[in-house]
Write a protein that holds these residues in place. Structure first.
Motif, PDB file in Angstrom:
ATOM      1  N   ASP A 257      -1.716  14.435   1.057  1.00 30.27           N
ATOM      2  CA  ASP A 257      -2.356  14.693   2.353  1.00 30.27           C
ATOM      3  C   ASP A 257      -2.832  13.346   2.877  1.00 30.27           C
ATOM      4  OD1 ASP A 257      -4.124  15.338   4.444  1.00 30.27           O
ATOM      5  OD2 ASP A 257      -4.532  17.302   3.571  1.00 30.27           O
ATOM      6  N   LYS A 258      -2.086  12.769   3.797  1.00 28.83           N
ATOM      7  CA  LYS A 258      -2.293  11.371   4.176  1.00 28.83           C
ATOM      8  C   LYS A 258      -3.664  11.132   4.796  1.00 28.83           C
ATOM      9  CE  LYS A 258       2.608  10.247   4.651  1.00 28.83           C
ATOM     10  NZ  LYS A 258       3.022  11.439   3.909  1.00 28.83           N
ATOM     11  N   LEU A 259      -4.132  12.048   5.633  1.00 29.50           N
ATOM     12  CA  LEU A 259      -5.429  11.855   6.280  1.00 29.50           C
ATOM     13  C   LEU A 259      -6.557  11.870   5.256  1.00 29.50           C
ATOM     14  CD1 LEU A 259      -7.193  11.574   8.788  1.00 29.50           C
ATOM     15  CD2 LEU A 259      -7.192  14.077   8.996  1.00 29.50           C
ATOM     16  N   VAL A 260      -6.551  12.856   4.384  1.00 30.62           N
ATOM     17  CA  VAL A 260      -7.603  12.941   3.359  1.00 30.62           C
ATOM     18  C   VAL A 260      -7.458  11.802   2.356  1.00 30.62           C
ATOM     19  CG1 VAL A 260      -8.623  14.420   1.594  1.00 30.62           C
ATOM     20  CG2 VAL A 260      -7.666  15.432   3.663  1.00 30.62           C
ATOM     21  N   PHE A 261      -6.196  11.448   2.036  1.00 37.77           N
ATOM     22  CA  PHE A 261      -5.936  10.336   1.127  1.00 37.77           C
ATOM     23  C   PHE A 261      -6.525   9.048   1.676  1.00 37.77           C
ATOM     24  CE2 PHE A 261      -3.355   7.006  -0.793  1.00 37.77           C
ATOM     25  CZ  PHE A 261      -3.251   7.420  -2.113  1.00 37.77           C
ATOM     26  N   TRP A 262      -6.453   8.873   3.000  1.00 39.81           N
ATOM     27  CA  TRP A 262      -6.997   7.667   3.635  1.00 39.81           C
ATOM     28  C   TRP A 262      -8.519   7.720   3.727  1.00 39.81           C
ATOM     29  CZ3 TRP A 262      -9.902   6.825   8.038  1.00 39.81           C
ATOM     30  CH2 TRP A 262      -9.957   5.508   8.508  1.00 39.81           C
TER      31      TRP A 262
ATOM     32  N   THR B 143      -5.640   7.164  -9.544  1.00 40.32           N
ATOM     33  CA  THR B 143      -4.380   6.737 -10.155  1.00 40.32           C
ATOM     34  C   THR B 143      -3.331   6.391  -9.109  1.00 40.32           C
ATOM     35  OG1 THR B 143      -4.792   8.087 -12.114  1.00 40.32           O
ATOM     36  CG2 THR B 143      -2.506   7.465 -11.680  1.00 40.32           C
ATOM     37  N   GLU B 144      -3.252   7.180  -8.030  1.00 38.90           N
ATOM     38  CA  GLU B 144      -2.206   6.985  -7.023  1.00 38.90           C
ATOM     39  C   GLU B 144      -2.573   5.937  -5.970  1.00 38.90           C
ATOM     40  OE1 GLU B 144       0.608   8.288  -7.366  1.00 38.90           O
ATOM     41  OE2 GLU B 144       0.208   9.817  -8.877  1.00 38.90           O
ATOM     42  N   TYR B 145      -3.744   5.332  -6.080  1.00 41.35           N
ATOM     43  CA  TYR B 145      -4.171   4.351  -5.072  1.00 41.35           C
ATOM     44  C   TYR B 145      -3.765   2.948  -5.496  1.00 41.35           C
ATOM     45  CZ  TYR B 145      -6.958   7.772  -2.525  1.00 41.35           C
ATOM     46  OH  TYR B 145      -7.358   8.842  -1.764  1.00 41.35           O
ATOM     47  N   SER B 146      -3.481   2.127  -4.516  1.00 43.74           N
ATOM     48  CA  SER B 146      -3.100   0.737  -4.776  1.00 43.74           C
ATOM     49  C   SER B 146      -3.554  -0.129  -3.607  1.00 43.74           C
ATOM     50  CB  SER B 146      -1.583   0.607  -4.959  1.00 43.74           C
ATOM     51  OG  SER B 146      -0.907   0.987  -3.763  1.00 43.74           O
ATOM     52  N   GLY B 147      -3.515  -1.435  -3.829  1.00 37.12           N
ATOM     53  CA  GLY B 147      -3.808  -2.368  -2.755  1.00 37.12           C
ATOM     54  C   GLY B 147      -5.223  -2.250  -2.217  1.00 37.12           C
ATOM     55  N   PHE B 148      -5.323  -2.264  -0.900  1.00 37.09           N
ATOM     56  CA  PHE B 148      -6.632  -2.304  -0.243  1.00 37.09           C
ATOM     57  C   PHE B 148      -7.445  -1.050  -0.513  1.00 37.09           C
ATOM     58  CE2 PHE B 148      -9.240  -1.446   3.568  1.00 37.09           C
ATOM     59  CZ  PHE B 148     -10.112  -2.516   3.460  1.00 37.09           C
ATOM     60  N   ARG B 149      -6.797   0.113  -0.528  1.00 36.46           N
ATOM     61  CA  ARG B 149      -7.539   1.356  -0.771  1.00 36.46           C
ATOM     62  C   ARG B 149      -8.130   1.381  -2.182  1.00 36.46           C
ATOM     63  NH1 ARG B 149      -3.245   3.186   2.437  1.00 36.46           N
ATOM     64  NH2 ARG B 149      -3.931   4.151   4.384  1.00 36.46           N
ATOM     65  N   TRP B 150      -7.383   0.870  -3.152  1.00 28.89           N
ATOM     66  CA  TRP B 150      -7.933   0.789  -4.497  1.00 28.89           C
ATOM     67  C   TRP B 150      -9.116  -0.167  -4.538  1.00 28.89           C
ATOM     68  CZ3 TRP B 150      -8.916  -3.020  -8.005  1.00 28.89           C
ATOM     69  CH2 TRP B 150      -9.219  -2.621  -9.304  1.00 28.89           C
ATOM     70  N   SER B 151      -9.051  -1.255  -3.784  1.00 30.94           N
ATOM     71  CA  SER B 151     -10.159  -2.213  -3.769  1.00 30.94           C
ATOM     72  C   SER B 151     -11.414  -1.591  -3.182  1.00 30.94           C
ATOM     73  CB  SER B 151      -9.771  -3.461  -2.969  1.00 30.94           C
ATOM     74  OG  SER B 151      -9.605  -3.159  -1.595  1.00 30.94           O
ATOM     75  N   LEU B 152     -11.278  -0.606  -2.284  1.00 29.52           N
ATOM     76  CA  LEU B 152     -12.455   0.078  -1.744  1.00 29.52           C
ATOM     77  C   LEU B 152     -13.162   0.877  -2.842  1.00 29.52           C
ATOM     78  CD1 LEU B 152     -11.328   1.353   1.785  1.00 29.52           C
ATOM     79  CD2 LEU B 152     -12.805  -0.583   1.233  1.00 29.52           C
ATOM     80  N   PHE B 153     -12.397   1.530  -3.721  1.00 30.41           N
ATOM     81  CA  PHE B 153     -13.018   2.219  -4.850  1.00 30.41           C
ATOM     82  C   PHE B 153     -13.729   1.220  -5.764  1.00 30.41           C
ATOM     83  CE2 PHE B 153      -9.884   5.649  -3.938  1.00 30.41           C
ATOM     84  CZ  PHE B 153     -10.788   6.693  -3.831  1.00 30.41           C
TER      85      PHE B 153
ATOM     86  N   ASP C 261       0.852  -1.186   0.000  1.00 31.85           N
ATOM     87  CA  ASP C 261       0.000   0.000   0.000  1.00 31.85           C
ATOM     88  C   ASP C 261       0.892   1.241   0.000  1.00 31.85           C
ATOM     89  OD1 ASP C 261      -2.098   1.673   0.085  1.00 31.85           O
ATOM     90  OD2 ASP C 261      -2.690   1.263   2.145  1.00 31.85           O
ATOM     91  N   ILE C 262       0.869   1.977  -1.099  1.00 32.23           N
ATOM     92  CA  ILE C 262       1.773   3.112  -1.287  1.00 32.23           C
ATOM     93  C   ILE C 262       0.985   4.413  -1.170  1.00 32.23           C
ATOM     94  CG2 ILE C 262       3.353   4.256  -2.880  1.00 32.23           C
ATOM     95  CD1 ILE C 262       3.877   1.534  -4.147  1.00 32.23           C
ATOM     96  N   ILE C 263       1.519   5.352  -0.395  1.00 32.93           N
ATOM     97  CA  ILE C 263       0.959   6.690  -0.292  1.00 32.93           C
ATOM     98  C   ILE C 263       2.004   7.671  -0.815  1.00 32.93           C
ATOM     99  CG2 ILE C 263       0.058   8.473   1.246  1.00 32.93           C
ATOM    100  CD1 ILE C 263      -0.847   6.327   3.136  1.00 32.93           C
ATOM    101  N   PRO C 264       1.665   8.507  -1.794  1.00 31.85           N
ATOM    102  CA  PRO C 264       2.653   9.470  -2.314  1.00 31.85           C
ATOM    103  C   PRO C 264       3.231  10.330  -1.195  1.00 31.85           C
ATOM    104  CG  PRO C 264       0.706   9.409  -3.715  1.00 31.85           C
ATOM    105  CD  PRO C 264       0.389   8.576  -2.513  1.00 31.85           C
ATOM    106  N   GLU C 265       4.482  10.679  -1.337  1.00 28.62           N
ATOM    107  CA  GLU C 265       5.197  11.379  -0.261  1.00 28.62           C
ATOM    108  C   GLU C 265       4.571  12.734   0.051  1.00 28.62           C
ATOM    109  OE1 GLU C 265       9.764  12.877   0.758  1.00 28.62           O
ATOM    110  OE2 GLU C 265       9.343  11.645  -1.021  1.00 28.62           O
ATOM    111  N   GLU C 266       4.139  13.472  -0.963  1.00 27.02           N
ATOM    112  CA  GLU C 266       3.592  14.806  -0.753  1.00 27.02           C
ATOM    113  C   GLU C 266       2.073  14.821  -0.617  1.00 27.02           C
ATOM    114  OE1 GLU C 266       5.488  17.379  -0.241  1.00 27.02           O
ATOM    115  OE2 GLU C 266       7.300  16.200  -0.573  1.00 27.02           O
TER     116      GLU C 266
END
Length: 426
Positions: A89-94, A249-259, A82-87
């Motif tokens: 916004d992690k909370l909103v991204f989650w 585009t930037e989502y992967s793994g479990f978060r992408w499966s939620l979409f 599960d990759i989160i881009p470095e820049e």
């Protein structure tokens, strides 16, 4: 103790009406599990149906006829990095995929699978459904913005513009159906169960009401719901040649499966709404034309016969499987699956079960028809350009939806106006 339990169950079998939190919780769990299993099934069915439309086989390796492929895909997504881009916004991204998924699942709170098979029967069920389903666009916008990347942001903006545009035409079509409920009692209802009961009382599904107005309103909703769920030919947010993968585009793994889960859950939700508003909800086909105990008994055997047909198809597939050692496990697995379907058909023949599942079966059957249409559209129509998509929404569906709403209101008032004129003349 047993008498107390029986008394509790007999007085709390209608969630929402009886105010039973226990049964409401049970229904929520059943809906969550059922929708999740339906998404898994759709994953397999879509790939197999599209494959057969294109003269291919589709998934065949993982399990008999690829039946275990969705479970393999789910396992892969769960253990994928599960990759989160470095820049970002992690909370909103989650939070973004959670918002989209919750909006799709919450819509089912007011969907009636039967006269008592619902979590709750709100007197503002239609408004609740429209409001909650509209929240999904917030998750899409936050997903694109939080990724801190140009392509997801462009995809989220295009997706939000598309969803907002088609929601207006969809709203006009829904209001037209709500107006039709007032013809029997003189007062309309926003209750989803009440709308189905109005169709039963008026002895016609609203798709045939004020022909062709009901059919046109249903057509507007059917087109808008495809655009609302970002499915082909309106899948601009995922135009790979232009925007990579759109807002996620930037989502992967479990978060992408939620979409992924939210998209298919939204497809089930809008299909359930279409069935409730225009196709009689849980009512069986032709309840008034083919009425009486004999026809009721004949239609009560349809659920069991459906499972027997599916079991027969599995048996036919078992016979046609290659007779080689490498395919022995696949053959046995397909035979066991067919046997399970046949056993389910036998259970549905039991008198108590046969009458109880009628509502749920016919509702599910109608929703399954819409899900098949989604697959058919994807394998048939090319993708619209964005300007074409917006033109259809604003210059075609919006005027038609508004015109149908006005025509429905006028047509519904004609009998009252004519009686008033006659009274004045007399």
């Amino acid at each position: 103790m047993l008498d107390a339990i029986k008394s509790y169950l007999s007085t709390n079998m209608t969630p929402g009406e009886a105010g039973s939190m226990f049964w409401a919780t049970i229904y929520i769990l059943l809906i969550t599990i059922g929708v999740s299993l339906a998404v898994i099934s759709m994953n397999w069915l879509e790939r197999k149906i599209l494959a057969h439309m294109q003269i291919r086989l589709g998934p065949m390796r993982v399990g008999p006829h690829g039946l275990l492929q969705p479970f393999a895909d789910a396992l892969k997504l769960l253990i994928k990095e599960d990759i989160i881009p470095e820049e970002a916004d992690k909370l909103v991204f989650w939070m973004a995929p959670v918002i989209v998924t919750m909006a799709a699942f919450t819509t089912f709170l007011v969907v009636p699978f039967g006269p008592t098979h619902a979590v709750t029967d709100m007197n503002i069920g239609v408004l609740f459904m429209l409001g909650v389903s509209s929240l999904g666009v917030l998750g899409i916008i936050t997903a694109g913005w939080a990724s801190n990347s140009h392509y997801p942001l462009m995809g989220s903006l295009r997706s939000s513009a598309q969803m907002v545009s088609y929601e207006i035409a969809m709203g006009f079509a829904i209001v037209s159906a709500v107006l039709m409920t007032s013809l029997q009692t003189g007062t309309g209802t926003l209750s989803m169960i009440g709308i189905v009961q109005a169709q039963n009382a008026q002895q016609t599904w609203f798709i045939f009401k004020f022909f062709p107005l009901g059919l046109i309103a249903f057509g507007v909703f059917a087109i808008a719901m495809v655009a609302e769920t970002n499915r082909a030919p309106f899948d601009l947010p995922e135009a790979e040649s232009e925007l990579v993968a759109g807002f996620h585009t930037e989502y992967s793994g479990f978060r992408w499966s939620l979409f992924f889960l939210a998209e298919y859950s939204a497809m089930l939700a809008v299909s359930s709404i279409a069935v409730t508003l225009w196709l009689g909800g849980w009512l069986r086909p032709f309840p008034n034309l083919l009425g009486g105990p004999t026809w009721d008994l004949a239609f009560s055997f349809v659920p069991a016969l459906s499972f027997f047909v599916l079991a027969g198809l599995c048996l036919l597939g078992t016979i046609r499987m290659p007779k080689i050692p490498q395919m022995r496990i696949q053959t046995q697995g397909l035979a066991w699956f067919g046997g399970l379907l046949g056993f389910t058909g036998l259970v549905l023949l039991a008198p108590g079960v046969r009458e109880r599942v009628q509502d749920i079966f016919w509702f599910t059957f109608k929703v399954a028809f819409f899900m098949y249409l989604y697959i058919w559209y994807r394998g048939t129509f090319p993708r619209y350009r964005f300007d074409q998509l917006m033109r259809v929404g604003w210059k075609v569906l919006l005027p038609i939806g508004l015109g149908v709403l006005i025509a429905t209101a006028v047509w519904g008032l004609l009998p009252q106006l004519s009686s008033s004129v006659v009274g004045v003349l007399q």
